[in-house]
Design a protein around this motif. Structure first.
Motif, PDB file in Angstrom:
ATOM      1  N   GLN A  24       0.816  -1.222   0.000  1.00 52.73           N
ATOM      2  CA  GLN A  24       0.000   0.000   0.000  1.00 52.73           C
ATOM      3  C   GLN A  24       0.844   1.264   0.000  1.00 52.73           C
ATOM      4  OE1 GLN A  24      -3.112   0.349   2.948  1.00 52.73           O
ATOM      5  NE2 GLN A  24      -3.456  -1.857   2.850  1.00 52.73           N
ATOM      6  N   GLU A  25       0.357   2.286  -0.732  1.00 53.51           N
ATOM      7  CA  GLU A  25       1.023   3.576  -0.680  1.00 53.51           C
ATOM      8  C   GLU A  25       0.651   4.241   0.644  1.00 53.51           C
ATOM      9  OE1 GLU A  25       0.311   6.202  -3.989  1.00 53.51           O
ATOM     10  OE2 GLU A  25       0.916   7.933  -2.779  1.00 53.51           O
ATOM     11  N   ILE A  26       1.626   4.739   1.385  1.00 51.29           N
ATOM     12  CA  ILE A  26       1.261   5.429   2.627  1.00 51.29           C
ATOM     13  C   ILE A  26       1.192   6.934   2.441  1.00 51.29           C
ATOM     14  CG2 ILE A  26       1.607   3.702   4.421  1.00 51.29           C
ATOM     15  CD1 ILE A  26       4.440   4.584   4.748  1.00 51.29           C
ATOM     16  N   TYR A  27       2.093   7.511   1.677  1.00 51.80           N
ATOM     17  CA  TYR A  27       1.955   8.934   1.370  1.00 51.80           C
ATOM     18  C   TYR A  27       2.975   9.341   0.322  1.00 51.80           C
ATOM     19  CZ  TYR A  27       6.105  10.362   3.997  1.00 51.80           C
ATOM     20  OH  TYR A  27       7.381  10.524   4.436  1.00 51.80           O
ATOM     21  N   SER A  28       2.753  10.545  -0.230  1.00 51.55           N
ATOM     22  CA  SER A  28       3.712  11.066  -1.199  1.00 51.55           C
ATOM     23  C   SER A  28       4.092  12.481  -0.794  1.00 51.55           C
ATOM     24  CB  SER A  28       3.100  11.070  -2.590  1.00 51.55           C
ATOM     25  OG  SER A  28       1.983  11.930  -2.609  1.00 51.55           O
ATOM     26  N   PHE A  29       5.254  12.930  -1.247  1.00 51.05           N
ATOM     27  CA  PHE A  29       5.660  14.317  -0.974  1.00 51.05           C
ATOM     28  C   PHE A  29       6.089  14.990  -2.264  1.00 51.05           C
ATOM     29  CE2 PHE A  29      10.129  13.034  -1.095  1.00 51.05           C
ATOM     30  CZ  PHE A  29      10.124  11.756  -0.562  1.00 51.05           C
ATOM     31  N   ASP A  30       5.807  16.294  -2.326  1.00 49.08           N
ATOM     32  CA  ASP A  30       6.135  17.089  -3.501  1.00 49.08           C
ATOM     33  C   ASP A  30       7.304  17.987  -3.121  1.00 49.08           C
ATOM     34  OD1 ASP A  30       6.308  18.858  -5.599  1.00 49.08           O
ATOM     35  OD2 ASP A  30       4.140  19.118  -5.801  1.00 49.08           O
ATOM     36  N   LEU A  31       8.449  17.789  -3.802  1.00 47.62           N
ATOM     37  CA  LEU A  31       9.643  18.532  -3.405  1.00 47.62           C
ATOM     38  C   LEU A  31       9.670  19.955  -3.938  1.00 47.62           C
ATOM     39  CD1 LEU A  31      12.049  15.540  -3.854  1.00 47.62           C
ATOM     40  CD2 LEU A  31      11.642  16.726  -1.706  1.00 47.62           C
TER      41      LEU A  31
END
Ligand SMILES: Cc1cc2nc3c(=O)[nH]c(=O)nc-3n(C[C@H](O)[C@H](O)[C@H](O)COP(=O)(O)OP(=O)(O)OC[C@H]3O[C@@H](n4cnc5c(N)ncnc54)[C@H](O)[C@@H]3O)c2cc1C
Lengths: 540, 62
Positions: A102-109
């Protein structure tokens, strides 16, 4: 496709072995890796001659740096290679973390527009070095590139350094005012000087594979991102990382057991099934496979009289966070103008010492972030493993726990705020920060702030303020019309980042060193003197 | 649950790991228990504490 074509560079018999007297040069750069090459170009652009000695004659072989950060690209832009790298590189800015399947989260740099360069590009180190060598060739009178010239000894005589060099035609001696050790993580210079280089070595091993495949493992129409897995179904109990590179090459990092047999693990029959478990049945070719152990180490002092350590010779980090090469390029940015100012006679030799202060600070920050990320990936005790497991469990739906998940804190520009070359002051972009890019409109059409600020001391005035004329200091006006180059802030980005009014003094490496509201000539001269190390005793 | 640890999340996490460094598993359990008690005392509000206890327990039942 057969992968990158390594073209060996020509060895040329050095003049010292063709009858010339031992040369004496302003700067000897030992090592033509990304750091030594970038430094030679920076110095050449400032009119300083250097000899670059490398024991080898090809660019970096195999799986090494791929991720180059925005700040690095802006420095490469100044060195004349940024646009070429951007064009060839794979642009990305999203990192996605998975736990299990499962994907837990993403971040945008880089969540905002209005920058010439993206948060990151991925570009193989061999391309970076190739482009730098080609750029260095633009300065035949200032950069003397000597491949297959191995430095085997050096002696610091106080005001110059002598070097012993070994070539296919025999050995010779030369001398230089400054010796720039850019000879990498295994620096023989460092060893010769007996300098302590100890720190944290991580016991875990990592399999690093570059594979070439036609179909993207990110899926159809997917934009390239950085994918990181904790405990994925295809590699249970360990971590995995996936990156896209140019030429349909993908980088896969797989954590191995502490006691894994590195040699056996890099055998194709062992690697192929591991990769297939990730990319499925799509055809691929193994481009390069290696097994690494990582370290986080720095030298206590980067400056030893006339011997200066730059890049991996001064500091080494684990790659999670891409802080190795990116940190080294910030070293180059910092030492280049200082060395030029000292050699050209305008600044005291003490200015060089501030390279150590500023970059040792930057490097400590890189080590802290890289070692924390590596520690999170490789829990050492059952209790560490327990905390990590619970953090990951909570991270599926608890934002606070997502913050604690550490798959690498990616390279950020280092702030020099509070250090002694900077005059204290308050502004939207505080002294010590590097330039924040912004789109501008000028007489010749649209442009970027980083393209119009020259690599020297420069005043940037926002709004209707008169910038005083000071010898050696360039001037740029934003949202005004004056008799020096002026631009308007396009779409309000520049004024949002710097304010509607106010004046910034920028160092030759693009860091803010002072801010003013309405400076006179005297104010600017004082801040410039301070930034050139001429007021060390007063600066606290 | 509100998100209060940024931007010092990594400082916190490492301080927590450091607090456990060198302890046996049993000693770590004891440390964790003391931490829960001390942090609870710091929060004080009984409704908040009950909420957190319940929420944390839910993850055991998955
Ligand atoms: C698996 C891996 C992944 C990485 N990923 C990233 C990343 O994504 N982003 C990033 O920024 N960094 C990354 N790095 C780190 C990056 O590769 C290094 O920081 C970078 O190569 C340092 O450059 P350098 O010029 O200081 O040293 P090097 O690249 O090691 O160059 C040193 C040069 O000196 C020469 N030399 C050595 N001794 C002598 C001598 N006696 N005489 C003459 N020449 C000599 C060598 O031949 C070499 O050319 C990664 C590293 C690894 C291993």
């Amino acid at each position: 496709m057969a992968g990158y074509k390594y073209e060996p560079f020509d060895y040329v018999k050095p003049p010292e072995l063709s009858g010339a007297a031992p040369g004496r040069y302003p700067v000897a750069i030992i090592g033509a890796g990304p750091i030594g090459l970038a430094l030679a170009i920076d110095l050449a652009q400032r009119g300083i001659k250097s000899v670059v000695l490398d024991d080898n004659n090809v660019v970096s072989v195999g799986s090494r740096a791929i991720c180059w950060a925005k700040r690095t690209l802006e420095i490469f832009n100044r060195l004349g290679v940024g646009e070429r790298m951007l064009e060839k590189g794979v642009t990305w800015k999203i990192g996605r973390n998975f736990h299990g399947d499962q994907e837990i989260y993403s971040f945008d740099l880089l969540p905002e527009d209005g920058h010439k360069y993206p948060a990151f590009i991925n570009l193989q180190q061999y391309y970076v070095e190739q482009y730098l060598v080609e750029r260095a060739r633009d300065f035949p009178d200032l950069i003397d590139l000597r491949f297959k010239n191995k430095v085997t000894g050096h002696v610091d005589h106080g005001d110059h350094v002598t070097l012993a060099v070994e070539t296919p035609d025999g050995t010779y001696e030369m001398a230089a005012e400054y010796y720039l050790a850019c000879d990498g993580a295994g620096s023989a210079t460092r060893e010769r000087m007996g300098l302590d280089f100890t720190g944290q070595t991580f016991q875990e091993q990592f399999l690093i594979a570059d594979i070439e495949m036609e179909d993207s493992p990110f899926g159809e129409n997917a934009v390239p991102e950085r994918w990181f897995w904790f405990d994925p179904p295809f590699h249970e109990g360990k971590s995995a990382l996936l990156h896209a590179q140019p030429d349909n090459i993908y980088r896969i990092d797989l954590q191995l057991d502490v006691d894994a047999d590195g040699k056996a693990e890099s055998a194709p029959e062992k690697v192929m099934p591991r990769i297939k478990a990730i990319v499925g049945d799509k055809p691929f070719r193994l481009d390069w496979v290696s097994v690494y152990k990582f370290r986080c180490i720095k030298l206590d002092r980067f400056v030893h009289n006339r011997v200066i350590f730059v890049g991996d010779s001064a500091h080494v980090v684990s790659p999670f966070g891409a802080r190795g090469g990116n940190g080294g390029i910030q070293d180059v940015d910092n030492i280049g103008w200082k060395l030029a100012a000292v050699l050209q006679g305008g600044a005291p030799a003490e200015l060089i010492e501030t390279y150590h202060e500023e970059r040792s600070h930057g490097s400590a920050e890189n080590i802290l972030n890289s070692s924390r990320a590596t520690n999170f990936m490789t829990p050492k005790t059952p209790v560490e493993a327990l905390f990590r497991a619970e953090v990951l469990k909570l991270a599926h739906d608890q934002p606070f726990a997502r913050r604690l998940v550490n798959s690498g804190r990616l390279s950020q520009p280092c702030s020099l705020a509070g250090m002694r070359l900077q005059s204290p002051g308050v502004a939207p972009l505080e002294p010590g920060q590097p330039l924040l890019d912004a789109p501008l409109d000028g007489a010749d059409g649209p442009t970027w702030l980083i393209d119009v600020v020259p690599p020297q001391f420069c005043l940037i005035g926002f709004g209707e303020v008169d910038l005083p004329e000071v010898p050696g200091v360039a001037r740029i006006g934003i949202n005004t019309i004056r008799d020096y180059p002026c631009f308007s802030s396009r779409d309000g980005f520049a004024t949002k980042r710097y304010g509607q009014d106010g004046v910034y003094l920028i160092r030759p490496d693009g860091h803010v060193c002072a801010v003013f509201s309405e400076p006179d000539r005297h104010d600017v001269e004082r801040a410039c003197a301070r930034a050139q190390g001429k007021m060390m005793e007063q600066a606290v | 649950m509100s998100d209060n640890l940024g931007p010092y999340q990594d400082d916190f996490y490492n301080a927590l790991m450091d607090a456990h460094a060198g302890l046996s598993e049993e000693a770590s359990h004891a440390l964790n228990a003391r931490l829960v008690l001390m942090l609870s005392n710091r929060i004080g509000d009984i409704e908040t504490l009950k909420d957190i206890l319940e929420k944390a327990r839910e993850y055991n039942d998955e």
